[in-house]
Scaffold this motif. Structure first.
Motif, PDB file in Angstrom:
ATOM      1  N   PHE A 191       0.829  -1.207   0.000  1.00 14.06           N
ATOM      2  CA  PHE A 191       0.000   0.000   0.000  1.00 14.06           C
ATOM      3  C   PHE A 191       0.863   1.256   0.000  1.00 14.06           C
ATOM      4  CE2 PHE A 191       0.512  -0.667   4.609  1.00 14.06           C
ATOM      5  CZ  PHE A 191       0.747   0.623   5.065  1.00 14.06           C
ATOM      6  N   VAL A 192       2.030   1.182   0.637  1.00 16.57           N
ATOM      7  CA  VAL A 192       2.954   2.327   0.628  1.00 16.57           C
ATOM      8  C   VAL A 192       3.556   2.499  -0.764  1.00 16.57           C
ATOM      9  CG1 VAL A 192       5.167   3.204   1.480  1.00 16.57           C
ATOM     10  CG2 VAL A 192       3.515   2.228   3.091  1.00 16.57           C
ATOM     11  N   LEU A 193       4.043   1.416  -1.348  1.00 18.50           N
ATOM     12  CA  LEU A 193       4.732   1.506  -2.649  1.00 18.50           C
ATOM     13  C   LEU A 193       3.785   2.010  -3.732  1.00 18.50           C
ATOM     14  CD1 LEU A 193       6.652  -1.878  -2.310  1.00 18.50           C
ATOM     15  CD2 LEU A 193       7.663   0.420  -2.179  1.00 18.50           C
ATOM     16  N   ILE A 194       2.544   1.499  -3.727  1.00 19.61           N
ATOM     17  CA  ILE A 194       1.576   1.871  -4.769  1.00 19.61           C
ATOM     18  C   ILE A 194       1.176   3.344  -4.636  1.00 19.61           C
ATOM     19  CG2 ILE A 194      -0.826   1.506  -5.488  1.00 19.61           C
ATOM     20  CD1 ILE A 194      -0.288  -1.526  -4.973  1.00 19.61           C
ATOM     21  N   SER A 195       0.876   3.789  -3.418  1.00 15.31           N
ATOM     22  CA  SER A 195       0.471   5.199  -3.243  1.00 15.31           C
ATOM     23  C   SER A 195       1.652   6.140  -3.450  1.00 15.31           C
ATOM     24  CB  SER A 195      -0.167   5.406  -1.866  1.00 15.31           C
ATOM     25  OG  SER A 195       0.706   4.999  -0.831  1.00 15.31           O
ATOM     26  N   LEU A 196       2.841   5.702  -3.041  1.00 12.51           N
ATOM     27  CA  LEU A 196       4.047   6.523  -3.222  1.00 12.51           C
ATOM     28  C   LEU A 196       4.319   6.789  -4.704  1.00 12.51           C
ATOM     29  CD1 LEU A 196       6.498   7.853  -1.836  1.00 12.51           C
ATOM     30  CD2 LEU A 196       7.597   5.594  -1.794  1.00 12.51           C
ATOM     31  N   GLU A 212      13.245  10.667 -10.216  1.00  7.58           N
ATOM     32  CA  GLU A 212      13.473   9.509 -11.089  1.00  7.58           C
ATOM     33  C   GLU A 212      14.136   8.347 -10.348  1.00  7.58           C
ATOM     34  OE1 GLU A 212      12.286   8.731 -13.925  1.00  7.58           O
ATOM     35  OE2 GLU A 212      11.264  10.654 -13.997  1.00  7.58           O
ATOM     36  N   GLN A 213      15.093   8.682  -9.486  1.00 12.78           N
ATOM     37  CA  GLN A 213      15.804   7.628  -8.748  1.00 12.78           C
ATOM     38  C   GLN A 213      14.844   6.858  -7.829  1.00 12.78           C
ATOM     39  OE1 GLN A 213      19.191   9.116  -6.532  1.00 12.78           O
ATOM     40  NE2 GLN A 213      19.175   7.333  -5.193  1.00 12.78           N
ATOM     41  N   LEU A 214      13.980   7.594  -7.129  1.00 11.64           N
ATOM     42  CA  LEU A 214      13.038   6.930  -6.218  1.00 11.64           C
ATOM     43  C   LEU A 214      11.937   6.197  -6.988  1.00 11.64           C
ATOM     44  CD1 LEU A 214      12.646   9.446  -3.244  1.00 11.64           C
ATOM     45  CD2 LEU A 214      13.848   7.249  -3.275  1.00 11.64           C
ATOM     46  N   ILE A 215      11.553   6.704  -8.161  1.00 14.33           N
ATOM     47  CA  ILE A 215      10.545   6.015  -8.969  1.00 14.33           C
ATOM     48  C   ILE A 215      11.089   4.648  -9.393  1.00 14.33           C
ATOM     49  CG2 ILE A 215       9.348   6.018 -11.198  1.00 14.33           C
ATOM     50  CD1 ILE A 215       9.073   9.090 -10.875  1.00 14.33           C
ATOM     51  N   THR A 216      12.319   4.626  -9.909  1.00  5.70           N
ATOM     52  CA  THR A 216      12.933   3.358 -10.328  1.00  5.70           C
ATOM     53  C   THR A 216      13.044   2.393  -9.158  1.00  5.70           C
ATOM     54  OG1 THR A 216      14.199   4.554 -11.997  1.00  5.70           O
ATOM     55  CG2 THR A 216      14.979   2.349 -11.407  1.00  5.70           C
ATOM     56  N   GLN A 217      13.531   2.915  -8.043  1.00  7.91           N
ATOM     57  CA  GLN A 217      13.703   2.061  -6.847  1.00  7.91           C
ATOM     58  C   GLN A 217      12.361   1.525  -6.351  1.00  7.91           C
ATOM     59  OE1 GLN A 217      16.277   3.690  -3.714  1.00  7.91           O
ATOM     60  NE2 GLN A 217      14.627   3.288  -2.261  1.00  7.91           N
ATOM     61  N   THR A 218      11.334   2.381  -6.347  1.00  6.24           N
ATOM     62  CA  THR A 218      10.031   1.974  -5.825  1.00  6.24           C
ATOM     63  C   THR A 218       9.384   0.923  -6.726  1.00  6.24           C
ATOM     64  OG1 THR A 218       9.788   4.145  -4.821  1.00  6.24           O
ATOM     65  CG2 THR A 218       7.778   2.842  -5.062  1.00  6.24           C
ATOM     66  N   LYS A 219       9.535   1.092  -8.051  1.00  6.31           N
ATOM     67  CA  LYS A 219       8.994   0.073  -8.979  1.00  6.31           C
ATOM     68  C   LYS A 219       9.679  -1.268  -8.754  1.00  6.31           C
ATOM     69  CE  LYS A 219       7.410   3.059 -12.732  1.00  6.31           C
ATOM     70  NZ  LYS A 219       7.773   3.675 -14.009  1.00  6.31           N
TER      71      LYS A 219
END
Ligand SMILES: Nc1ncnc2c1ncn2[C@@H]1O[C@H](COP(=O)(O)OP(=O)(O)OP(=O)(O)O)[C@@H](O)[C@H]1O
Ligand SMILES: Nc1nc2c(c(=O)[nH]1)N=C(CO)CN2
Length: 162
Positions: free
Chosen positions: A124-129, A136-143
């Motif tokens: 739920f954290v990863l999807i809402s985040l 860009e760095q956090l988007i790649t890491q979160t995916k």
């Protein structure tokens, strides 16, 4: 307003949607905080093994001139104003505000761990985040974390309210 911060906010007691919107309204009142984006509301299965009602969760992107400890104190004040009682670890709560990321800093003491240690364990954290990230760095890491997470709990859009 130089600090870029991401929060996770959750509620599973009382009027959950009202609790979330009050928390956002109160965040906007904090001196030195500018709320930039709020994710859609997700209804989410409780994570962590405690039997309890489903949560509503959102993620928030904000900028602030406050340091991380002062921001945490402000979040605790909001939790108190919304009458959160800490009864059960990982248990039911009217409102819970967690700091996920504070810039790209890593920090740990008795009151604060950054990044929040449960991010990669909570779908739920990863999807809402991902809805609010503009880094860009956090988007790649979160995916990557979303693909790898063992958390199989369901997460669904609750509504269009923000
Ligand atoms: N990144 C963080 N964001 C918010 N609180 C944090 C953070 N790191 C440490 N804490 C500390 O955790 C304490 C306990 O928080 P809380 O009772 O909300 O835990 P929890 O919600 O049950 O678990 P979790 O933090 O895993 O969601 C807070 O008083 C705070 O000092
Ligand atoms: N779905 C969901 N599960 C949780 C949540 C939460 O916000 N949403 N918060 C917890 C402790 O902070 C424990 N489990």
């Amino acid at each position: 307003m130089s600090n870029q911060v991401y929060l996770s906010v959750g509620s599973n007691m009382g009027d959950r949607a009202a609790n979330l919107s009050q928390a956002v309204a109160q965040l906007k009142q904090i001196p030195g905080v500018v709320v930039q984006q709020v994710s859609p509301i997700y209804q989410t299965q409780p994570v962590g093994g405690v039997v309890q009602d489903d949560f509503l969760n959102i993620a928030i992107r904000l900028v602030t001139s406050q340091n991380a400890h002062d921001l945490l104190n402000s979040l605790h004040q909001i939790e108190q104003q919304l009458r959160r009682k800490r009864l059960v670890h990982w248990g039911p709560r009217t409102i819970d505000l967690d700091i996920l990321y504070f810039n790209h800093e890593t920090y740990h003491d008795q009151t604060l761990t950054i990044p929040h240690p449960e991010i990669k364990n909570r779908r739920f954290v990863l999807i809402s985040l991902l809805d609010v990230l503009n880094d860009e760095q956090l988007i790649t890491q979160t995916k990557q974390q979303l693909e790898a997470t063992p958390d199989q709990n369901w997460v669904e859009i609750y509504g269009n309210k923000r």
